[in-house]
Design a protein around this motif. Structure first.
Motif, PDB file in Angstrom:
ATOM      1  N   UNK A 161      22.699-106.749 -29.324  1.00  0.00           N
ATOM      2  CA  UNK A 161      23.151-107.433 -30.530  1.00  0.00           C
ATOM      3  C   UNK A 161      22.073-108.356 -31.091  1.00  0.00           C
ATOM      4  N   UNK A 162      21.167-108.803 -30.246  1.00  0.00           N
ATOM      5  CA  UNK A 162      20.035-109.575 -30.747  1.00  0.00           C
ATOM      6  C   UNK A 162      19.123-108.682 -31.583  1.00  0.00           C
ATOM      7  N   UNK A 163      18.988-107.424 -31.157  1.00  0.00           N
ATOM      8  CA  UNK A 163      18.191-106.459 -31.914  1.00  0.00           C
ATOM      9  C   UNK A 163      18.898-106.024 -33.188  1.00  0.00           C
ATOM     10  N   UNK A 164      20.208-105.843 -33.095  1.00  0.00           N
ATOM     11  CA  UNK A 164      21.009-105.404 -34.246  1.00  0.00           C
ATOM     12  C   UNK A 164      22.353-106.127 -34.196  1.00  0.00           C
ATOM     13  N   UNK A 165      22.463-107.275 -34.868  1.00  0.00           N
ATOM     14  CA  UNK A 165      23.673-108.116 -34.770  1.00  0.00           C
ATOM     15  C   UNK A 165      24.962-107.425 -35.173  1.00  0.00           C
ATOM     16  N   UNK A 166      24.877-106.354 -35.960  1.00  0.00           N
ATOM     17  CA  UNK A 166      26.086-105.688 -36.446  1.00  0.00           C
ATOM     18  C   UNK A 166      26.277-104.303 -35.842  1.00  0.00           C
ATOM     19  N   UNK A 167      25.637-104.045 -34.700  1.00  0.00           N
ATOM     20  CA  UNK A 167      25.772-102.729 -34.079  1.00  0.00           C
ATOM     21  C   UNK A 167      27.171-102.610 -33.471  1.00  0.00           C
ATOM     22  N   UNK A 168      27.991-101.761 -34.090  1.00  0.00           N
ATOM     23  CA  UNK A 168      29.414-101.672 -33.740  1.00  0.00           C
ATOM     24  C   UNK A 168      29.699-101.391 -32.276  1.00  0.00           C
ATOM     25  N   UNK A 169      29.093-100.353 -31.673  1.00  0.00           N
ATOM     26  CA  UNK A 169      29.388-100.068 -30.260  1.00  0.00           C
ATOM     27  C   UNK A 169      29.078-101.233 -29.327  1.00  0.00           C
ATOM     28  N   UNK A 170      28.029-102.013 -29.634  1.00  0.00           N
ATOM     29  CA  UNK A 170      27.709-103.166 -28.798  1.00  0.00           C
ATOM     30  C   UNK A 170      28.746-104.271 -28.975  1.00  0.00           C
ATOM     31  N   UNK A 171      29.189-104.500 -30.208  1.00  0.00           N
ATOM     32  CA  UNK A 171      30.238-105.502 -30.445  1.00  0.00           C
ATOM     33  C   UNK A 171      31.514-105.136 -29.706  1.00  0.00           C
ATOM     34  N   UNK A 172      31.923-103.872 -29.821  1.00  0.00           N
ATOM     35  CA  UNK A 172      33.147-103.430 -29.153  1.00  0.00           C
ATOM     36  C   UNK A 172      32.987-103.505 -27.634  1.00  0.00           C
TER      37      UNK A 172
END
Length: 396
Positions: free
Chosen positions: A168-179
């Motif tokens: 999420x630090x690399x891509x704050x809105x990456x859906x699979x990582x958020x979930x």
């Protein structure tokens, strides 16, 4: 490749690079028609078919390429991805394993193999390829998220949380990582963090019910049952055929003494999946709460007995739901059952409560300390904003 085929092929590549995959497919097919024996065109066409969801067509084309060129590792890995999307895990695993035997650093095959092993509930075996992929692609949110999932599934929670946070630090809105991070933190009962992440996921993917379901579970964990119901109902609007969410709403409704909704959602879940145990557990728990111990016991045992839901019990449930429309909702039966059935009632209730905890029931008193969610919920004594950003009358 003929000049005309080259022109169509270059046009297709440009369209694909611009993100217009559907238009690119048309140009790839035109190029392939002009140069049917060109393997590069065939492979790019198969990839475009795969990206556009034409799985059977892509599968057929990739098989022809692999048959003609057995050492074409890219085509074989894509064939594995096609099998994976078609839920043919055995053939997918074979394709990825064959690629890795000859090209051990194939990113596509490493990702695919780890994904297959997770799908087959073999997380310990998935750790190796996922870790190797993360080492090869340390700045890839997708690779880190896949590795994090293997860590969660093998109960290495600190490593999982660290990998998700790095993704999420690399891509704050990456859906699979958020979930994935929400699910991992939910297991650790870190409800405030789950609420914050789930709301972020809701904003990024408003058509996805999963963030709302996770939000509901976190709110339930903090004993904010009204808002947990509202989040679950919002998720159900997005996916009306979700058995899991109907069961969630039945459990929440029972805890709020909304017996009508508890019965209605449990029965709806059972109708959607008559072979599942969870809807029957929810239905039995709702009947036990209404002091129908014999019927509750019948519901809780019918699946193991292989008899299905008793017709008399179904009729009773439908009558209770229908009667609630005449005013005030269902109230527990005031008449005491015969003495020999009281033990059944206790058994049914105990089974239901045990099942709640086994399914990850997170209800418990709010955590100490300043609570931003609680501050939102108590901002106004009469009209309360909830964490979904909506407004509702205080139901208390």
């Amino acid at each position: 490749m003929t000049a005309a085929a080259r022109k169509a092929f270059d046009e297709a590549v440009a369209l694909e690079t611009a993100g217009q995959v559907d238009k690119a497919l048309v140009s790839y097919l035109k190029a392939q028609e002009l140069s049917p024996d060109d393997t590069e065109i065939a492979y790019r066409t198969a990839s475009a078919l795969l990206q556009n969801g034409y799985l059977d067509e892509a599968l057929s084309q990739l098989r022809r390429i692999v048959f003609a060129e057995p050492d074409n590792h890219n085509a074989r890995a894509s064939l594995g991805n096609c099998h994976l999307l078609l839920n043919d895990y055995a053939n997918a695993e074979q394709c990825f394993a064959e690629v890795l035997a000859n090209a051990p650093e194939s990113r596509n095959a490493l990702y695919g193999l780890a994904s297959v092993l997770l799908k087959e509930d073999r997380p310990l075996e998935a750790v190796g390829p996922a870790r190797q992929l993360a080492d090869l692609l340390p700045d890839s949110a997708a690779a880190l998220t896949l590795f994090a999932e293997t860590q969660t599934r093998t109960e290495q929670m600190p490593a999982a949380v660290a990998a998700y946070r790095k993704a999420l630090k690399l891509d704050p809105n990456y859906g699979p990582a958020l979930i994935g991070l929400c699910q991992t933190l939910l297991l650790r009962k870190r409800f405030d963090e789950v609420i914050e992440l789930a709301l972020r996921a809701c904003e990024n993917a408003p058509a996805d019910p999963m963030p709302l379901e996770l939000l509901s579970d976190a709110l339930q964990g903090k004993s904010h049952l009204d808002d947990a119901v509202e989040a679950a109902e919002a998720a159900l609007k997005l996916d009306p055929r979700s058995t899991t969410n109907h069961v969630r709403l039945s459990t929440l409704s029972r805890k709020r003494a909304d017996h009508t909704a508890a019965l209605r959602h449990a029965l709806a879940a059972h109708e959607l999946d008559k072979g599942a145990r969870e809807p029957l557990n929810a239905l039995g728990a709702a009947l036990a709460a209404l002091k129908y111990p014999v019927q509750a016991r019948s519901v809780l045992t019918c699946l193991s007995a292989g008899t299905g839901l008793d017709l008399d019990v179904r009729q009773l449930v439908n009558e209770l739901i229908a009667d609630s429309g005449t005013g005030g909702g269902i109230v527990p039966d005031k008449q005491q059952e015969p003495a020999e059935t009281l033990q059944d009632a206790t058994l049914a209730q105990n089974v239901a409560e045990t099942r709640d905890h086994a399914d990850g029931d997170l209800s418990r008193p709010p955590e100490p300390g300043f609570d931003r969610t609680e501050a939102l919920l108590t901002a106004d004594d009469n009209q309360l904003p909830n964490v979904l950003g909506l407004r509702r009358q205080d139901r208390t």
